[in-house]
Design an enzyme around this catalytic site. Structure first.
Site, PDB file in Angstrom:
ATOM      1  N   SER A 119       0.825  -1.211   0.000  1.00  0.00           N
ATOM      2  CA  SER A 119       0.000   0.000   0.000  1.00  0.00           C
ATOM      3  C   SER A 119       0.858   1.260   0.000  1.00  0.00           C
ATOM      4  O   SER A 119       1.961   1.284   0.546  1.00  0.00           O
ATOM      5  CB  SER A 119      -0.920   0.022   1.227  1.00  0.00           C
ATOM      6  N   HIS A 170      -6.550   4.772  -2.900  1.00  0.00           N
ATOM      7  CA  HIS A 170      -6.191   4.518  -1.502  1.00  0.00           C
ATOM      8  C   HIS A 170      -5.447   5.750  -0.986  1.00  0.00           C
ATOM      9  O   HIS A 170      -4.673   6.351  -1.728  1.00  0.00           O
ATOM     10  CB  HIS A 170      -5.282   3.276  -1.488  1.00  0.00           C
TER      11      HIS A 170
HETATM   12 MG    MG Z   1      -7.939  -1.634  -0.867  1.00  0.00          MG
END
Ligand code: MG
Length: 475
Positions: free
Chosen positions: A160, A242
C-alpha cells in the site's frame, strides 16, 4: 464461362459475407486485461451514480459492455481481496486472510504461497505473455513477488502507498493520526518511503506518487504495444485512490469531488487511453477488459475516501459497502451489452479467464470461482448464487440468492463499534433493500436455515493452512 466465373465470384462474395455474419465471435484465447482500483467505492463512478466524479471512459466501457450491479470483491481489505482475485479462491484457503493482521506490511514475513495457482500461471499454460503493473500486496520478499507467480514482468509498488512511514511523518500508530494536518495541502511525498520496483529490483524510493497513476498507464500501454501480435494477460492494479491521495498536475482540480475525485478521474483517463490503444491496434475485438475495485471506500477518511452510494458502510466491513464494487466487462463484438444483476465476484475472473484461454481448472483443490462467460456472451445466467463475507479469517455474513444473513457485525477498523456475535442473525433481501436497513429475519426463518446450511457445508470443507499474515520481523 462468364456465367460460371460470375457464379464463382457470387459464391465467394456471399460465402464470405455469410461467413462473417453467421460466425459467432470467437472467444478463443482473447487478450485479458484486468484493471483493479484500490478502495474505490460502488458509488464512485458516474455510471454507478456519482454526482460529482466524471468517469466518461469507464461509463463508455459500461455502456458498450456490461455493467454488473451485484459484483463482489473477495474480501473487504487489500491483501485478502487480491489473493482471492488471483487464485479464484476465498483467501481463507491460501492463508491470506487472518485474524492477527488485516493485510501484509513492510515487516511481514509471509506472502502468497507457491503452491497457489494464479490467473497468470493459468495464462502462461496457454502461451500468453503476462505482465503485472501496480500494487501487488501479496508479499514483497523475492519468493512472493509477481515474477514468482506467473508474471513475465512486474512494475509497481509492492504494497500500500501509505506504508513505510518515515520518522517525520506525523501519521504514526493509528492510521488516522496526523493525516488531517494535510487536509488542505498535499501530504509530502517523502513521508512514505515506498519503493517502486521493476521485476525484483527497487528502482525508485520513495516512489513519486504524483505521477504513479500516469506511469502505470504508460507502462501498461507499452506492454500492450509490444505484445499486440500474441495473446496477453495484463493485470493493472492501481495504488490509488487509496490514501494518501496523489495526482498529477494535469488532474489537480479536475473534478467536483476534491482531490479524491481528481484521482479517480485520472484513473478513468488512463482507462480511456488503454481502450483507445486497443482500438488503434485493432485488437479491441480480441480483448476482454475488466474494471473493478479491491474493496469498498475507506469512509473514515471522509473527503479523502470514496462513496459506496446506496450501500451500507465501506472498507473493512462485511456490509455491502465493504465488498460490493463496480464490475465492468468490455469486449466489443463479444460481450453482450447490458446491465447485469446476477451475482459475480472477482474470484470468478480466474475461472472465466481460464475458460476463455482453454486452460483446465485445477482439480486438486477447492475452487470458489465460476465461469461467467455465458453471461458475458448473453447466453445464460451467472452460475454464482452465493457469496461469503469474511472479515479476517472469520465468516461474518453469507448471501444466497437475494438474501443475506449477518452472523457477526462490527464497525470499521479503529471505530468504537465492537465485534458482536448476534444471537439471531440479521436477514436482508438485497433485491429490495440493498442498503441493508430492514431486518426480516423473524419473517423468514426458513431462509435463514437454508443459508445456515450452506455456511455449514462451506465450513466443513475448509482445510486449515498456515496464516501468512501473522508473522512479522522484529523492528
Ligand atoms: Mg484496498
Amino acid at each position: 464461362m462468364k456465367k460460371m466465373i460470375l457464379a464463382i465470384l457470387l459464391v465467394i462474395t456471399f460465402g464470405a459475407i455469410s461467413l462473417s455474419v453467421a460466425q459467432p465471435s470467437n472467444p478463443s484465447k482473447p487478450n485479458i486485461v484486468i484493471i483493479f482500483a484500490d478502495d474505490l467505492g460502488y458509488g464512485d463512478l458516474s455510471s454507478y451514480g456519482s454526482p460529482n466524479i466524471r468517469t466518461p471512459n469507464l461509463d463508455k466501457m459500461a455502456s458498450e459492455g456490461q455493467k454488473w450491479t451485484n459484483f463482489y470483491a473477495a474480501a473487504s481489505v487489500c491483501t485478502p481481496s487480491r489473493a482471492g482475485l488471483l487464485t479464484g479462491r476465498y483467501p481463507i484457503r491460501s492463508g491470506m486472510a487472518s485474524d492477527v493482521a488485516r493485510v501484509l506490511f513492510p515487516n511481514s514475513k509471509g506472502g502468497l504461497p507457491q503452491q497457489e495457482i494464479t490467473i497468470a500461471e493459468q495464462m502462461k499454460t496457454a502461451g500468453y505473455q503476462t505482465a503485472m503493473v501496480g500494487k501487488w500486496h501479496l508479499g514483497h520478499h523475492e519468493q512472493y513477488l509477481p515474477t514468482r507467480h506467473g508474471f513475465d514482468s512486474y512494475y509497481g509498488i509492492p504494497y500500500s502507498n501509505d506504508m513505510d512511514r518515515t520518522p517525520e511523518n506525523p501519521q504514526q500508530g493509528n492510521y488516522l493520526d496526523g493525516y488531517w494536518e494535510f487536509a488542505n495541502d498535499p501530504i509530502p511525498l517523502e513521508y512514505f518511503n515506498v519503493p517502486l520496483m521493476r521485476n525484483t529490483e527497487i528502482i525508485e524510493r520513495p516512489a513519486d506518487q504524483n505521477t504513479i497513476t500516469r506511469r502505470y498507464t504508460q507502462e501498461s500501454i507499452k506492454f500492450i504495444e509490444e505484445n499486440r501480435d500474441k495473446p496477453f494477460f495484463l493485470y493493472l492494479a492501481h495504488n490509488l485512490p487509496h490514501i494518501p491521495l496523489f495526482v498529477s498536475d494535469e488532474f489537480e482540480g479536475h473534478s467536483d469531488a476534491g482531490l479524491y475525485g481528481d484521482v479517480v478521474e485520472e484513473i478513468d483517463h488512463g482507462v480511456g487511453q488503454i481502450m483507445d490503444k486497443l482500438t488503434e491496434l485493432e485488437i479491441a475485438e480480441q480483448t476482454l477488459v475488466v474494471f473493478t475495485s479491491d474493496n469498498g471506500p475507506w469512509l473514515i477518511f471522509e473527503t479523502h475516501g470514496g462513496s459506496a452510494g446506496m450501500l451500507r458502510a465501506g472498507k473493512g466491513m462485511t456490509w455491502e459497502g465493504g465488498m460490493r464494487v463496480p464490475g465492468i466487462f468490455w469486449w466489443p463484438g463479444t460481450v453482450q451489452p447490458g446491465i447485469v444483476t446476477d451475482i459475480g465476484s472477482t474470484m470468478d475472473l480466474f475461472t472465466t479467464a481460464s475458460h476463455l484461454a482453454g486452460v483446465e481448472i485445477p482439480d486438486d483443490r477447492i475452487m470458489d470461482g465460476v465461469n461467467l462467460t455465458p453471461v458475458l456472451l448473453g447466453e445464460g445466467n451467472s452460475p454464482r448464487n452465493e457469496m461469503l463475507f469474511y472479515r479476517g479469517a472469520t465468516l461474518y455474513a453469507a448471501r444466497k440468492g437475494s438474501y443475506k444473513a449477518h452472523y457477526i457485525i462490527e464497525g470499521a477498523y479503529g471505530s468504537f463499534e465492537q465485534r458482536t456475535t448476534l444471537e439471531t442473525p440479521l436477514l436482508f433481501n438485497l433485491s429490495e433493500d440493498p442498503g441493508e436497513k430492514y431486518d426480516i429475519a423473524d419473517r423468514h426463518p426458513e431462509i435463514l436455515a437454508e443459508i445456515e446450511e450452506m455456511v455449514q457445508v462451506h465450513k466443513q470443507n475448509l482445510v486449515k493452512v498456515k496464516d501468512q499474515l501473522a508473522e512479522r520481523e522484529d523492528n
